[in-house]
Design a protein around this motif. Sequence first.
Motif, short mmCIF file in Angstrom:
data_model
loop_
_atom_site.label_atom_id
_atom_site.label_comp_id
_atom_site.label_asym_id
_atom_site.label_seq_id
_atom_site.Cartn_x
_atom_site.Cartn_y
_atom_site.Cartn_z
N ILE A 21 -74.45 6.46 34.90
CA ILE A 21 -73.47 6.34 33.82
C ILE A 21 -72.63 7.60 33.69
N LEU A 22 -73.28 8.76 33.71
CA LEU A 22 -72.54 10.02 33.60
C LEU A 22 -71.66 10.25 34.83
N ARG A 23 -72.16 9.90 36.00
CA ARG A 23 -71.38 10.06 37.22
C ARG A 23 -70.12 9.20 37.18
N ALA A 24 -70.20 8.01 36.56
CA ALA A 24 -69.08 7.08 36.56
C ALA A 24 -68.09 7.34 35.43
N THR A 25 -68.57 7.76 34.25
CA THR A 25 -67.71 7.79 33.07
C THR A 25 -67.27 9.18 32.62
N VAL A 26 -67.93 10.22 33.09
CA VAL A 26 -67.69 11.57 32.55
C VAL A 26 -67.02 12.45 33.60
N GLN A 27 -65.99 13.17 33.17
CA GLN A 27 -65.35 14.14 34.06
C GLN A 27 -66.00 15.52 33.94
N ALA A 28 -66.42 15.88 32.72
CA ALA A 28 -67.02 17.20 32.54
C ALA A 28 -67.89 17.22 31.29
N VAL A 43 -67.79 16.68 25.71
CA VAL A 43 -67.76 15.77 26.86
C VAL A 43 -66.34 15.28 27.09
N LEU A 44 -65.87 15.45 28.32
CA LEU A 44 -64.56 14.91 28.72
C LEU A 44 -64.83 13.61 29.47
N THR A 45 -64.54 12.50 28.83
CA THR A 45 -64.82 11.19 29.43
C THR A 45 -63.59 10.63 30.12
N ARG A 46 -63.80 9.65 30.94
CA ARG A 46 -62.72 8.97 31.63
C ARG A 46 -62.27 7.73 30.86
N THR A 47 -61.08 7.27 31.15
CA THR A 47 -60.65 5.96 30.69
C THR A 47 -61.20 4.92 31.64
N MET A 48 -61.15 3.65 31.24
CA MET A 48 -61.60 2.60 32.15
C MET A 48 -60.74 2.57 33.40
N GLN A 49 -59.44 2.82 33.25
CA GLN A 49 -58.58 2.86 34.42
C GLN A 49 -58.97 4.04 35.32
N GLY A 50 -59.40 5.15 34.71
CA GLY A 50 -59.87 6.29 35.49
C GLY A 50 -61.16 5.96 36.23
#
Length: 354
Positions: A144-151, A248-255
């Motif tokens: 989950i962290l690998r897929a959704t989080v940038q930092a 936490v810097l998360t990604r968007t779904m498009q990201g």
Amino acid sequence: MKAFVRILSICVAPAFLVGCQNIGYRDLPRDRYGYTQAIAESWKEQMLLNIVKVRYLDPPVYLDISSVINSTSLETEVSLTATLFPHLGENNSRGAGAIGRFGQTPTISYEPLSGQRLVKSMHTPIPPETVFATIGGGGRADFILRATVQAINGIYNVSSSPSRGRRHDPRFLEAAELIGRISEGGGMSLRIEPRESGIRSTLTLRAADDEQAADIARLKALLGLDAARDTFALGFGAARGGNDEIVVLTRTMQGVIGDLSAGVEVPPEDIAQGRATARGKLASGEADDALLRIRSGMERPADAYAAVFYRNRWFWIDDTDLDSKRSFRFLAMFSSLAETGTTPAAPLLTIPAR
């Protein structure tokens, strides 16, 4: 006369058999399973196609199924014509007939994902609370962290996205593994408090044994947290905060979709001719750990979890690729959770019977 009675029984009996059939609740398991299966397969194919499109810089299109209405009808008709005393007239007519009609008229409504819903669903960062709530609910933290989080606190995740490749940072993967072990052992809890200005989220790390205490101490050291504190504010951002908060810097779904598109097997000639983008380059000696692998070829695959035909070739996910199938299950869940501030509306299935 006896022959007529036999004909009558043969013709009328099917009508009565049809008329005795009970439709309605008996059709519900079949219809529900059929439409559920069809909607799931359609969603997988649409998402797979949009992931492939990212590599070709084609605009993705999202079309939701807003309602399914299936009307079922059953009609029977019996007709009988007979002349019992033919010597009384020239007409000597005998006849019997039975008609049974069964019909279904499904109506499916589609709704393009656009405007406000598109922004919230695809272009708004996933809330950090959603990420950690999913981990606390039993989700695999490393995935989950690998897929959704940038930092996390300034430690950046690896990215093989064509638009923003980033090299591997072993500290991020170590932090993800630690968070997973701590969560599985019950040492991590999330608290969300509603306030007038929004919500305040805190993450508590409290060890149940010596082994877990060592994991928590190592995680605090990696993230630069106060070793004496147990509770930390959870927030969104790119810059590292104080030693009392987890940023936490998360990604968007498009990201997320953009990062997953790195796993598409694009033909080398399409990249050489400038038709498709190349994936982000990996650092020297770095393993290719794509979360999703999409194969391609000219022939339709015989055993595929999902497959689409695009640009005169097939793209698919192997049914034996559990990691890629897990990524798709994750996408389905987070596509709904990402609609910040709204409750996702499930397709409405109505089956009237007459």
